[in-house]
Design a protein around this motif. Structure first.
Motif, PDB file in Angstrom:
ATOM      1  N   TRP A  26      43.223   5.392  -7.579  1.00  0.00           N
ATOM      2  CA  TRP A  26      41.959   5.639  -6.882  1.00  0.00           C
ATOM      3  C   TRP A  26      41.739   4.611  -5.774  1.00  0.00           C
ATOM      4  O   TRP A  26      41.378   4.960  -4.653  1.00  0.00           O
ATOM      5  CB  TRP A  26      40.820   5.626  -7.888  1.00  0.00           C
ATOM      6  N   GLU A  27      41.982   3.342  -6.084  1.00  0.00           N
ATOM      7  CA  GLU A  27      41.823   2.289  -5.073  1.00  0.00           C
ATOM      8  C   GLU A  27      42.781   2.530  -3.899  1.00  0.00           C
ATOM      9  O   GLU A  27      42.396   2.389  -2.738  1.00  0.00           O
ATOM     10  CB  GLU A  27      42.043   0.905  -5.678  1.00  0.00           C
ATOM     11  N   GLY A  34      39.876   6.724   2.807  1.00  0.00           N
ATOM     12  CA  GLY A  34      38.447   6.450   2.878  1.00  0.00           C
ATOM     13  C   GLY A  34      37.778   6.721   1.541  1.00  0.00           C
ATOM     14  O   GLY A  34      38.323   7.417   0.679  1.00  0.00           O
ATOM     15  N   GLU A  35      36.590   6.138   1.386  1.00  0.00           N
ATOM     16  CA  GLU A  35      35.851   6.231   0.122  1.00  0.00           C
ATOM     17  C   GLU A  35      35.615   7.682  -0.312  1.00  0.00           C
ATOM     18  O   GLU A  35      35.919   8.068  -1.447  1.00  0.00           O
ATOM     19  CB  GLU A  35      34.511   5.499   0.270  1.00  0.00           C
ATOM     20  N   ARG A  36      35.065   8.492   0.582  1.00  0.00           N
ATOM     21  CA  ARG A  36      34.712   9.871   0.225  1.00  0.00           C
ATOM     22  C   ARG A  36      35.942  10.701  -0.115  1.00  0.00           C
ATOM     23  O   ARG A  36      36.011  11.332  -1.178  1.00  0.00           O
ATOM     24  CB  ARG A  36      33.934  10.535   1.359  1.00  0.00           C
ATOM     25  N   SER A  40      37.199  12.118  -3.694  1.00  0.00           N
ATOM     26  CA  SER A  40      37.394  13.563  -3.837  1.00  0.00           C
ATOM     27  C   SER A  40      38.786  13.860  -4.406  1.00  0.00           C
ATOM     28  O   SER A  40      38.936  14.709  -5.294  1.00  0.00           O
ATOM     29  CB  SER A  40      37.230  14.240  -2.477  1.00  0.00           C
ATOM     30  N   ALA A  41      39.788  13.120  -3.932  1.00  0.00           N
ATOM     31  CA  ALA A  41      41.142  13.295  -4.460  1.00  0.00           C
ATOM     32  C   ALA A  41      41.200  12.924  -5.938  1.00  0.00           C
ATOM     33  O   ALA A  41      41.868  13.598  -6.727  1.00  0.00           O
ATOM     34  CB  ALA A  41      42.131  12.464  -3.648  1.00  0.00           C
TER      35      ALA A  41
END
Length: 101
Positions: A26-27, A34-36, A40-41
């Motif tokens: 995730w990081e 990007g954060e969003r 989402s992934a």
């Protein structure tokens, strides 16, 4: 005072279903997309977890991190490859199929 319920990710961490490998992927996904889009992934990856065994998903995440594949599709492919490898492991192949008798 009413206590807020734990965030779903915290609940999953407590249950051992959201591992450090999930966090690392995730990081990396957030850094790349990007954060969003990274989050989402991750959500897509978590949905994949409804269709593959947990250990295959974690292995898929780890493989995807190693090769820098930071999409849910890549994780699904890696998890599927892990599952196929497990299915044809030598111990699972009948002796008559592998020349051992």
């Amino acid at each position: 005072m009413v206590q807020e319920p734990d965030h779903p990710f915290e609940q999953a961490r407590s249950a051992g279903k959201f591992t450090p490998v999930h966090d690392a992927w995730w990081e990396a996904a957030k850094a790349a997309h990007g954060e969003r889009d990274g989050t989402s992934a991750l959500i897509e990856v978590l949905l994949i977890g409804h269709h593959v065994p947990h250990e295959h998903l974690v292995a898929g995440l780890a493989s995807a991190i190693r090769v820098g594949a930071l999409t849910a599709d890549a994780v699904a492919l890696e998890a599927r490859q892990t599952a196929e490898t497990d299915e044809v492991a030598p111990s699972a192949v009948p002796a008559e199929w592998n020349g051992r008798t």
